[in-house]
Motif scaffolding. Structure first.
Motif, short mmCIF file in Angstrom:
data_model
loop_
_atom_site.label_atom_id
_atom_site.label_comp_id
_atom_site.label_asym_id
_atom_site.label_seq_id
_atom_site.Cartn_x
_atom_site.Cartn_y
_atom_site.Cartn_z
N GLY A 23 0.81 -1.21 0.00
CA GLY A 23 0.00 0.00 0.00
C GLY A 23 0.84 1.25 0.00
N GLN A 24 0.63 2.09 1.00
CA GLN A 24 1.35 3.36 1.08
C GLN A 24 2.83 3.15 1.36
N LYS A 25 3.20 1.94 1.79
CA LYS A 25 4.59 1.63 2.07
C LYS A 25 5.36 1.24 0.81
N ALA A 26 4.66 1.12 -0.32
CA ALA A 26 5.33 0.73 -1.56
C ALA A 26 6.47 1.69 -1.85
N GLY A 27 7.62 1.11 -2.15
CA GLY A 27 8.80 1.94 -2.39
C GLY A 27 9.41 2.49 -1.12
N GLY A 28 8.98 1.96 0.02
CA GLY A 28 9.49 2.45 1.29
C GLY A 28 10.95 2.10 1.51
#
Length: 292
Positions: free
Chosen positions: A66-71
């Motif tokens: 989710g929003q952590k993609a590419g974290g």
């Protein structure tokens, strides 16, 4: 110490299912939550070029969702104990990665043999078993460790998951303790946290003693000492405290009463879960403070 007279007798990796392996994140979040390591972590077997050859190692990092993609996350170098990279240290790598870190666990003995270097149970009371480790332990030298550590830090920094804006942590078990000190001296600009669990030979009467490297580092330290190690050399902790104070390096140095050498590693006869979890919480607190 990792001497045969103080090391636990029988060591055998426990059978731990990845799907039933949970971890507590209370030390990071303040709330006790359970996550499944295999649902939260990516795991890869990797090879790393060093000046002396190619290291086989295991790499772990949080799965991007989710929003952590590419974290991106802070990195940690985890030195295993005298029996090197094996399932129990893979479990540690997964657990630490699930807490929000990119974790590298190398094979200490890549110059001699690929991991696992010991299959099945290992008994330190058995001379034949101890003899298996002798040539491998001889391959780990201070000079070689400096070269290895620099290569491992460079590898971690090259990973797209690593947040290079944050510093790196290093932790070690048994003989991995002094390796952590040497790593911090090899990469003082990157390593900001050092943790040693029942570390072997942190203080020695020779010019290569790990504690003499403390002024060359820029790290905070966590030194967790086994009760029987302290009884064998009760002055070591005081020498460490004095060295940290003289160098102006923040350090937590403590003896775990009733916990024997090897108490943090599952599969050891002396594994102490309560004390091991306390040491793990201290580790996460160090990393939260020093690495972010």
């Amino acid at each position: 110490m990792c001497d045969d007279d103080i090391h636990p007798g029988l060591v055998q990796d426990p059978s731990i299912s990845r799907r039933t392996f949970g971890l507590m994140t209370a030390a990071l979040t303040g709330v006790a939550t359970v996550a499944r390591a295999d649902d939260a972590v990516e795991e890869k077997d990797v090879e790393i070029k060093t000046p002396d050859g190619v290291t086989d190692a295991a790499l772990f990092y949080p799965k991007a969702k989710g929003q952590k993609a590419g974290g991106k996350w802070p990195a940690v170098l985890l030195w295993p104990d005298v029996m090197s990279l094996r399932p129990v240290f893979r479990d540690m790598g997964r657990r630490l990665a699930a807490a929000g870190y990119v974790v590298l666990v190398p094979n200490l003995y890549y110059r001699v043999k690929k991991a696992p270097v010991i299959e099945g149970a290992f008994n330190f009371a058995n001379p034949d078993d101890r003899a298996k480790l002798t040539p491998m332990r001889a391959s780990v030298t201070p000079a070689g460790t400096f070269k290895d550590a620099a290569a491992y830090v460079a590898f971690l920094d090259a990973q797209p998951q690593t947040d290079k804006a944050k510093k790196i942590g290093v932790q070690g078990y048994c003989m991995g303790g002094p390796l952590s000190f040497r790593a911090a001296a090899a990469a003082p600009g990157r390593i900001a946290a050092v943790a040693s669990f029942h570390g072997a030979g942190l203080v020695a009467d020779n010019p290569d003693s790990p504690h003499l490297l403390i002024p060359k580092t820029h790290a905070q330290y966590l030194i967790e000492i086994a009760d029987n190690d302290d009884k064998q050399d009760p002055t070591a902790k005081d020498k460490l405290k004095a060295a940290f104070a003289e160098a102006g390096r923040p350090a937590q140095v403590e003896v775990f009463a009733g916990a024997a050498h090897g108490w943090t590693v599952k599969g050891s006869q002396v594994y102490n879960e309560e004390a091991a979890e306390k040491a793990w919480s201290n580790l996460l607190a160090l990393y939260k403070k020093a690495l972010g």
